[in-house]
Write a protein that holds these residues in place. Structure first.
Motif, PDB file in Angstrom:
ATOM      1  N   PHE A  36       6.351 -31.436  -4.881  1.00  0.00           N
ATOM      2  CA  PHE A  36       7.311 -32.335  -4.232  1.00  0.00           C
ATOM      3  C   PHE A  36       8.751 -32.020  -4.632  1.00  0.00           C
ATOM      4  O   PHE A  36       9.624 -32.863  -4.554  1.00  0.00           O
ATOM      5  CB  PHE A  36       7.011 -33.797  -4.586  1.00  0.00           C
ATOM      6  CG  PHE A  36       5.679 -34.280  -4.108  1.00  0.00           C
ATOM      7  CD1 PHE A  36       5.307 -34.127  -2.784  1.00  0.00           C
ATOM      8  CD2 PHE A  36       4.791 -34.871  -4.968  1.00  0.00           C
ATOM      9  CE1 PHE A  36       4.068 -34.565  -2.340  1.00  0.00           C
ATOM     10  CE2 PHE A  36       3.558 -35.322  -4.537  1.00  0.00           C
ATOM     11  CZ  PHE A  36       3.195 -35.163  -3.219  1.00  0.00           C
ATOM     12  N   SER A  37       8.979 -30.794  -5.093  1.00  0.00           N
ATOM     13  CA  SER A  37      10.299 -30.427  -5.568  1.00  0.00           C
ATOM     14  C   SER A  37      10.969 -29.495  -4.565  1.00  0.00           C
ATOM     15  O   SER A  37      10.337 -28.540  -4.102  1.00  0.00           O
ATOM     16  CB  SER A  37      10.162 -29.739  -6.919  1.00  0.00           C
ATOM     17  OG  SER A  37      11.397 -29.352  -7.411  1.00  0.00           O
ATOM     18  N   PRO A  38      12.217 -29.737  -4.211  1.00  0.00           N
ATOM     19  CA  PRO A  38      13.052 -30.871  -4.609  1.00  0.00           C
ATOM     20  C   PRO A  38      12.634 -32.146  -3.864  1.00  0.00           C
ATOM     21  O   PRO A  38      11.933 -32.079  -2.854  1.00  0.00           O
ATOM     22  CB  PRO A  38      14.459 -30.450  -4.170  1.00  0.00           C
ATOM     23  CG  PRO A  38      14.234 -29.552  -2.997  1.00  0.00           C
ATOM     24  CD  PRO A  38      12.920 -28.848  -3.276  1.00  0.00           C
ATOM     25  N   TRP A  39      13.058 -33.281  -4.396  1.00  0.00           N
ATOM     26  CA  TRP A  39      12.803 -34.545  -3.718  1.00  0.00           C
ATOM     27  C   TRP A  39      13.668 -34.617  -2.477  1.00  0.00           C
ATOM     28  O   TRP A  39      14.875 -34.454  -2.545  1.00  0.00           O
ATOM     29  CB  TRP A  39      13.150 -35.727  -4.603  1.00  0.00           C
ATOM     30  CG  TRP A  39      12.229 -35.970  -5.745  1.00  0.00           C
ATOM     31  CD1 TRP A  39      11.070 -35.319  -6.047  1.00  0.00           C
ATOM     32  CD2 TRP A  39      12.411 -36.945  -6.767  1.00  0.00           C
ATOM     33  NE1 TRP A  39      10.516 -35.829  -7.186  1.00  0.00           N
ATOM     34  CE2 TRP A  39      11.324 -36.827  -7.646  1.00  0.00           C
ATOM     35  CE3 TRP A  39      13.386 -37.897  -7.019  1.00  0.00           C
ATOM     36  CZ2 TRP A  39      11.187 -37.646  -8.770  1.00  0.00           C
ATOM     37  CZ3 TRP A  39      13.255 -38.701  -8.129  1.00  0.00           C
ATOM     38  CH2 TRP A  39      12.162 -38.579  -8.997  1.00  0.00           C
ATOM     39  N   GLN A  40      13.051 -34.859  -1.342  1.00  0.00           N
ATOM     40  CA  GLN A  40      13.750 -35.092  -0.071  1.00  0.00           C
ATOM     41  C   GLN A  40      13.541 -36.553   0.272  1.00  0.00           C
ATOM     42  O   GLN A  40      12.410 -36.975   0.489  1.00  0.00           O
ATOM     43  CB  GLN A  40      13.110 -34.281   1.048  1.00  0.00           C
ATOM     44  CG  GLN A  40      13.690 -32.965   1.312  1.00  0.00           C
ATOM     45  CD  GLN A  40      12.987 -32.380   2.531  1.00  0.00           C
ATOM     46  OE1 GLN A  40      11.856 -31.943   2.444  1.00  0.00           O
ATOM     47  NE2 GLN A  40      13.665 -32.399   3.653  1.00  0.00           N
ATOM     48  N   LEU A  41      14.599 -37.324   0.299  1.00  0.00           N
ATOM     49  CA  LEU A  41      14.493 -38.750   0.614  1.00  0.00           C
ATOM     50  C   LEU A  41      15.387 -39.075   1.798  1.00  0.00           C
ATOM     51  O   LEU A  41      16.524 -38.597   1.874  1.00  0.00           O
ATOM     52  CB  LEU A  41      14.900 -39.591  -0.603  1.00  0.00           C
ATOM     53  CG  LEU A  41      14.095 -39.341  -1.884  1.00  0.00           C
ATOM     54  CD1 LEU A  41      14.720 -40.075  -3.053  1.00  0.00           C
ATOM     55  CD2 LEU A  41      12.649 -39.752  -1.702  1.00  0.00           C
TER      56      LEU A  41
END
Length: 145
Positions: A36-41
């Motif tokens: 899940f890297s990088p976190w995309q929000l």
């Protein structure tokens, strides 16, 4: 496509001062899983990326355990976080910020029809996943033959 699993920002229930905004999130230790890297929000049209981590692992169970120990904020799939959320050991933070849903699909060769065994497996898997509170059923599986 069988459906999907939401990915949530979580922290330990006793974590001191959980972030109340996306700006505050930046000041807390991030516990990142490589997948899940990088976190995309995203929140509507707004989008942020977080790539720095206080802890990083290729094992989601390690990420979960570090979060349960109160060492920071983690991004976990609902399937892994659900028992801890239900028991009150983890809490979801910033629910208005969404990570991309993890899609679950079954794949088989296009020009081959499903064997009876594969068809039974598909049906059992779909029934099992649909019964889970953390699973969101999507489009039905398209089967030829």
């Amino acid at each position: 496509m069988l459906g999907g699993i939401r990915v949530l920002l979580v922290c330990a229930a006793d974590y001191p001062y959980p972030p109340q905004s996306i700006d505050e999130l930046e000041t807390h230790p991030h516990i990142m899983a490589d997948m899940f890297s990088p976190w995309q929000l995203c929140k509507g049209a707004e989008q942020v990326l977080f790539d720095s981590a206080a802890y990083r692992s290729n094992d989601l169970s390690v990420v979960r355990n570090i979060a349960l120990a109160g060492q920071g904020i983690a991004l976990l799939p609902m399937g892994l976080a659900y028992p801890d959320l239900k028991a009150g050991r983890l809490i979801q933070i910033l629910p208005q910020w969404q990570a991309p849903m993890r899609e679950i699909s079954m794949v088989w060769p296009y020009q081959h029809s499903l064997s009876a065994r594969a068809s039974l497996f598909k049906n059992e898997l779909r029934d099992y996943l649909t019964a889970q509170p953390w699973f969101e059923a999507g489009m039905s599986v398209q089967v030829t033959g």
